[in-house]
Scaffold this motif. Structure first.
Motif, PDB file in Angstrom:
ATOM      1  N   ARG A 289      -4.666 -48.522  56.865  1.00  0.00           N
ATOM      2  CA  ARG A 289      -4.367 -47.789  58.092  1.00  0.00           C
ATOM      3  C   ARG A 289      -3.887 -46.363  57.822  1.00  0.00           C
ATOM      4  O   ARG A 289      -3.923 -45.519  58.724  1.00  0.00           O
ATOM      5  CB  ARG A 289      -3.326 -48.531  58.919  1.00  0.00           C
ATOM      6  N   GLU A 290      -3.437 -46.066  56.601  1.00  0.00           N
ATOM      7  CA  GLU A 290      -2.947 -44.726  56.289  1.00  0.00           C
ATOM      8  C   GLU A 290      -4.064 -43.686  56.336  1.00  0.00           C
ATOM      9  O   GLU A 290      -3.809 -42.499  56.559  1.00  0.00           O
ATOM     10  CB  GLU A 290      -2.278 -44.721  54.911  1.00  0.00           C
ATOM     11  N   ILE A 291      -5.302 -44.110  56.104  1.00  0.00           N
ATOM     12  CA  ILE A 291      -6.435 -43.182  56.203  1.00  0.00           C
ATOM     13  C   ILE A 291      -6.512 -42.620  57.619  1.00  0.00           C
ATOM     14  O   ILE A 291      -6.641 -41.407  57.826  1.00  0.00           O
ATOM     15  CB  ILE A 291      -7.749 -43.896  55.846  1.00  0.00           C
ATOM     16  N   HIS A 292      -6.428 -43.518  58.579  1.00  0.00           N
ATOM     17  CA  HIS A 292      -6.517 -43.118  59.980  1.00  0.00           C
ATOM     18  C   HIS A 292      -5.367 -42.184  60.353  1.00  0.00           C
ATOM     19  O   HIS A 292      -5.585 -41.154  61.006  1.00  0.00           O
ATOM     20  CB  HIS A 292      -6.502 -44.363  60.861  1.00  0.00           C
ATOM     21  N   LEU A 293      -4.164 -42.540  59.955  1.00  0.00           N
ATOM     22  CA  LEU A 293      -2.998 -41.731  60.298  1.00  0.00           C
ATOM     23  C   LEU A 293      -3.134 -40.320  59.756  1.00  0.00           C
ATOM     24  O   LEU A 293      -2.849 -39.338  60.458  1.00  0.00           O
ATOM     25  CB  LEU A 293      -1.724 -42.397  59.767  1.00  0.00           C
ATOM     26  N   ALA A 294      -3.595 -40.199  58.507  1.00  0.00           N
ATOM     27  CA  ALA A 294      -3.742 -38.871  57.907  1.00  0.00           C
ATOM     28  C   ALA A 294      -4.778 -38.038  58.653  1.00  0.00           C
ATOM     29  O   ALA A 294      -4.561 -36.843  58.922  1.00  0.00           O
ATOM     30  CB  ALA A 294      -4.136 -39.009  56.440  1.00  0.00           C
ATOM     31  N   ALA A 295      -5.880 -38.649  59.015  1.00  0.00           N
ATOM     32  CA  ALA A 295      -6.961 -37.902  59.681  1.00  0.00           C
ATOM     33  C   ALA A 295      -6.572 -37.473  61.084  1.00  0.00           C
ATOM     34  O   ALA A 295      -6.771 -36.307  61.470  1.00  0.00           O
ATOM     35  CB  ALA A 295      -8.222 -38.757  59.711  1.00  0.00           C
ATOM     36  N   VAL A 296      -6.014 -38.387  61.890  1.00  0.00           N
ATOM     37  CA  VAL A 296      -5.718 -38.026  63.281  1.00  0.00           C
ATOM     38  C   VAL A 296      -4.542 -37.069  63.367  1.00  0.00           C
ATOM     39  O   VAL A 296      -4.433 -36.303  64.340  1.00  0.00           O
ATOM     40  CB  VAL A 296      -5.472 -39.271  64.159  1.00  0.00           C
ATOM     41  N   THR A 297      -3.674 -37.069  62.359  1.00  0.00           N
ATOM     42  CA  THR A 297      -2.585 -36.086  62.353  1.00  0.00           C
ATOM     43  C   THR A 297      -3.151 -34.672  62.254  1.00  0.00           C
ATOM     44  O   THR A 297      -2.705 -33.755  62.964  1.00  0.00           O
ATOM     45  CB  THR A 297      -1.620 -36.366  61.194  1.00  0.00           C
TER      46      THR A 297
ATOM     47  N   GLU B 288       5.652 -35.284  70.295  1.00  0.00           N
ATOM     48  CA  GLU B 288       5.495 -36.284  71.360  1.00  0.00           C
ATOM     49  C   GLU B 288       4.106 -36.918  71.312  1.00  0.00           C
ATOM     50  O   GLU B 288       3.955 -38.129  71.524  1.00  0.00           O
ATOM     51  CB  GLU B 288       5.710 -35.632  72.725  1.00  0.00           C
ATOM     52  N   ALA B 289       3.120 -36.116  71.025  1.00  0.00           N
ATOM     53  CA  ALA B 289       1.759 -36.650  70.978  1.00  0.00           C
ATOM     54  C   ALA B 289       1.584 -37.649  69.839  1.00  0.00           C
ATOM     55  O   ALA B 289       0.940 -38.688  69.995  1.00  0.00           O
ATOM     56  CB  ALA B 289       0.751 -35.512  70.833  1.00  0.00           C
ATOM     57  N   LEU B 290       2.176 -37.346  68.686  1.00  0.00           N
ATOM     58  CA  LEU B 290       2.018 -38.215  67.518  1.00  0.00           C
ATOM     59  C   LEU B 290       2.868 -39.469  67.596  1.00  0.00           C
ATOM     60  O   LEU B 290       2.605 -40.440  66.876  1.00  0.00           O
ATOM     61  CB  LEU B 290       2.352 -37.440  66.241  1.00  0.00           C
ATOM     62  N   ALA B 291       3.857 -39.484  68.443  1.00  0.00           N
ATOM     63  CA  ALA B 291       4.702 -40.668  68.587  1.00  0.00           C
ATOM     64  C   ALA B 291       3.879 -41.825  69.160  1.00  0.00           C
ATOM     65  O   ALA B 291       2.925 -41.621  69.907  1.00  0.00           O
ATOM     66  CB  ALA B 291       5.886 -40.366  69.500  1.00  0.00           C
ATOM     67  N   ASP B 292       4.272 -43.051  68.817  1.00  0.00           N
ATOM     68  CA  ASP B 292       3.540 -44.224  69.273  1.00  0.00           C
ATOM     69  C   ASP B 292       3.454 -44.290  70.791  1.00  0.00           C
ATOM     70  O   ASP B 292       2.454 -44.746  71.347  1.00  0.00           O
ATOM     71  CB  ASP B 292       4.193 -45.503  68.738  1.00  0.00           C
ATOM     72  N   GLU B 293       4.493 -43.816  71.453  1.00  0.00           N
ATOM     73  CA  GLU B 293       4.501 -43.870  72.917  1.00  0.00           C
ATOM     74  C   GLU B 293       3.776 -42.670  73.542  1.00  0.00           C
ATOM     75  O   GLU B 293       3.702 -42.563  74.773  1.00  0.00           O
ATOM     76  CB  GLU B 293       5.929 -43.939  73.453  1.00  0.00           C
ATOM     77  N   GLY B 294       3.264 -41.779  72.717  1.00  0.00           N
ATOM     78  CA  GLY B 294       2.530 -40.618  73.210  1.00  0.00           C
ATOM     79  C   GLY B 294       1.028 -40.792  73.037  1.00  0.00           C
ATOM     80  O   GLY B 294       0.343 -41.318  73.902  1.00  0.00           O
ATOM     81  N   GLN B 295       0.506 -40.323  71.889  1.00  0.00           N
ATOM     82  CA  GLN B 295      -0.914 -40.475  71.534  1.00  0.00           C
ATOM     83  C   GLN B 295      -1.865 -39.694  72.449  1.00  0.00           C
ATOM     84  O   GLN B 295      -3.037 -40.059  72.616  1.00  0.00           O
ATOM     85  CB  GLN B 295      -1.304 -41.963  71.532  1.00  0.00           C
TER      86      GLN B 295
ATOM     87  N   ARG C 181      -5.385 -38.699  71.329  1.00  0.00           N
ATOM     88  CA  ARG C 181      -6.452 -39.690  71.207  1.00  0.00           C
ATOM     89  C   ARG C 181      -7.444 -39.624  72.377  1.00  0.00           C
ATOM     90  O   ARG C 181      -8.486 -40.282  72.340  1.00  0.00           O
ATOM     91  CB  ARG C 181      -5.844 -41.095  71.089  1.00  0.00           C
ATOM     92  N   ARG C 182      -7.125 -38.836  73.395  1.00  0.00           N
ATOM     93  CA  ARG C 182      -8.105 -38.607  74.475  1.00  0.00           C
ATOM     94  C   ARG C 182      -9.419 -38.096  73.899  1.00  0.00           C
ATOM     95  O   ARG C 182     -10.507 -38.419  74.397  1.00  0.00           O
ATOM     96  CB  ARG C 182      -7.533 -37.604  75.479  1.00  0.00           C
ATOM     97  N   TRP C 183      -9.316 -37.292  72.839  1.00  0.00           N
ATOM     98  CA  TRP C 183     -10.497 -36.660  72.267  1.00  0.00           C
ATOM     99  C   TRP C 183     -10.944 -37.312  70.954  1.00  0.00           C
ATOM    100  O   TRP C 183     -11.875 -36.832  70.321  1.00  0.00           O
ATOM    101  CB  TRP C 183     -10.220 -35.173  72.068  1.00  0.00           C
ATOM    102  N   MET C 184     -10.269 -38.404  70.567  1.00  0.00           N
ATOM    103  CA  MET C 184     -10.652 -39.156  69.362  1.00  0.00           C
ATOM    104  C   MET C 184     -10.179 -40.596  69.553  1.00  0.00           C
ATOM    105  O   MET C 184      -9.213 -41.051  68.953  1.00  0.00           O
ATOM    106  CB  MET C 184     -10.029 -38.511  68.117  1.00  0.00           C
ATOM    107  N   PRO C 185     -10.831 -41.360  70.442  1.00  0.00           N
ATOM    108  CA  PRO C 185     -10.307 -42.669  70.819  1.00  0.00           C
ATOM    109  C   PRO C 185     -10.638 -43.805  69.858  1.00  0.00           C
ATOM    110  O   PRO C 185     -10.118 -44.911  70.023  1.00  0.00           O
ATOM    111  CB  PRO C 185     -10.954 -42.924  72.179  1.00  0.00           C
TER     112      PRO C 185
END
Length: 526
Positions: A389-397, A415-422, A425-429
């Motif tokens: 899962r770290e691959i995904h986290l690095a890329a979307v950051t 705020e966007a990177l927080a779990d309650e934000g995201q 991801r509107r543009w990378m779902p």
């Protein structure tokens, strides 16, 4: 009377064949001769089929090791792994046959071999089985009928006259180092001594929902012997899970197959670029692209690994756009997501986003570079011992940082990177990575702690595929971004020294992409 006033009953021709059984109606089409003279003549005068035994396939030893691993996991239980039957495409025509990946993995059979075959691992005393395991393996399949039988010329699904020759049982045994038996013996092999293990019966685990006949045979046996069906279904699910997890780490033979699939896919992308000038003149340019890649897939491999996504312009913002009905316009982008399936059934899965006229616009290059930086960040994060899962986290950051810098996020980056934000991801779902192998989304039934939470291990093959998708109707972004979809996807092999990009031969850097396209066209591409 106008056609609008025609009574529904008038649309049917007179019924003149009331006595013909429905089951025989497909026989109306072939108009096969059925005289005694014809049958007698068809049964004679044929050369003998070859009885030469092939050399043992390189996959045989690898498949045997995989069966041994399954045997160690489920001692004392009968394991039933079907290949699956033909699948009807339309009326009396079938899709090109492909066996279930779990079956192919444990036998080594790829291509269109042995529809309806079933692999049975029979439990024996501990260590007394094949290669010192706990089971003996037998492949049950339908051998071609002799040329002196009516099936030879009359059966369009199984007859040699219609579908060509197949290997005999002896030839399959020689090729795969695997015992074989006639499919007619399967029922006894599955049901003998079956029952509740606690009272002396042999428990059965079945790879379910592959072959309805196998499901029915096992379920009937369970009902007749008092086995709890709900508990048995749960045990079957564990078998499916185990077969999926067995493919998480590829052996050396599998890696070779993946490399071959990737090489053929790279050639397919070259073919697409060569075809782009013609595609731009066609009202269905995406279909021209799709066809160019498919031609290469069939020439160099077995087939497509999945339906090609040839998405131009705003279609590229639809994640699984496979209609491919759009045109190609100069100044827009083509998102091509495609993979060749090798004859061994291993597939590549590569995406490139190309400027249709050979040159990225300033805004296209800006978005493309952000996606490329995200892909590189995912690649850098993919190290042995790191969780998947770290691959995904690095890329979307990286994607979120770019969206923040462009002023597109409605909240702060934190705020966007927080779990309650995201919000980003509107543009990378979608996810950034998935395992790759016999299935384009391989190992999908593996447990979460071995997949998303699993540790990257030598021999794993997976994708890294970040993207940004700004739909034409997305009012949350400035107009200049709308209608741009970019994804970059590569196939990665994990080694003890770190990740290796198997698809690195296909250009990724925007300058390199433009130079590559211009080189194929022999000009600037404008």
């Amino acid at each position: 009377m106008s056609t609008d006033d025609t009574a529904p009953a008038d649309l049917f021709p007179p019924d003149t064949a009331e006595g013909q059984p429905l089951s025989s109606r497909n026989a109306n089409r072939p108009q096969r001769p059925d005289s005694d003279a014809f049958r007698a003549f068809m049964a004679e005068g044929w050369a003998a089929s070859s009885s030469d035994l092939p050399a043992e396939s390189p996959v045989a030893a690898h498949a045997a090791r995989r069966r041994r691993a399954v045997s160690e996991r489920f001692p004392g239980e009968r394991l039933v792994i079907p290949a699956g039957p033909f699948k009807v495409r339309s009326n009396d025509t079938d899709y090109r046959y492909r066996p279930h990946s779990g079956f192919a993995h444990l036998t080594g059979l790829g291509l269109d071999h042995e529809p309806e075959a079933v692999l049975v691992l029979e439990p024996v005393d501990h260590g007394a089985g094949d290669d010192g395991g706990n089971h003996t393996a037998t492949l049950y399949f339908r051998e071609l009928a002799g040329r002196d039988t009516a099936e030879f010329y009359a059966d369009a699904r199984y007859g040699e006259f219609w579908i060509g020759s197949r290997l005999s049982r002896a030839q399959v045994t020689a090729q795969l180092a695997l015992e074989t038996a006639d499919l007619g013996e399967l029922e006894v092999a599955i049901t003998k001594d079956a029952g509740v293990p606690a009272i002396g019966g042999t428990g059965i685990r079945l790879l379910r929902e592959v072959d309805l006949n196998a499901d029915a045979l096992v379920d009937t046996s369970r009902i007749n012997t008092g086995v709890d069906l709900e508990k048995a279904d749960a045990l079957d699910a564990i078998l499916a899970e185990a077969l999926s997890e067995l493919r998480l780490v590829k052996d050396a033979w599998e890696v070779e197959q993946m490399e071959a699939a990737v090489a053929a896919t790279v050639n397919g992308f070259h073919e697409v670029v060569r075809t782009l000038p013609r595609a731009m003149t066609h009202p269905r340019g995406e279909r021209v692209v799709e066809g160019a890649f498919f031609t290469r897939a069939r020439e160099e491999g077995n087939d497509l690994g999945y339906d090609t996504i040839a998405a131009s312009g705003n279609n590229a913002t639809t994640l699984h756009w496979i209609r491919n009905t759009g045109d190609l316009r100069a100044g827009e982008l083509l998102l091509l997501d495609a993979g060749v399936e090798a004859e061994s059934l291993y597939t590549a899965d590569i995406t490139r986003t190309l400027p249709i006229n050979g040159t990225y616009t300033e805004i296209q290059r800006k978005v493309y570079q952000a996606v490329l930086d995200a892909a590189d960040a995912g690649f850098a994060a993919a190290q042995p011992g790191v969780r998947f899962r770290e691959i995904h986290l690095a890329a979307v950051t990286v994607l979120a940082e770019n969206l923040d810098r462009w002023g597109l996020l409605p909240v702060s980056l934190e705020e966007a990177l927080a779990d309650e934000g995201q919000h980003h991801r509107r543009w990378m779902p979608h996810g950034t990575s998935h395992h790759l192998g016999m299935d384009v989304h391989d190992c999908a039934q593996a447990k979460r702690d071995l997949y998303l939470d699993g540790v990257l291990t030598e021999g794993m093959v997976f994708t890294i595929e970040p993207g940004l998708y700004f739909k034409a109707e997305d009012l949350a972004v400035p107009e200049e971004y709308r209608g741009i979809g970019v994804r970059i996807e590569d196939d990665i092999l994990m080694t003890s020294d770190g990740p290796v990009n198997l698809s690195a031969a296909l250009p990724r850097d925007p300058d390199d992409v433009e130079d590559w396209m211009a080189g194929i066209w022999g000009s600037t591409g404008e």
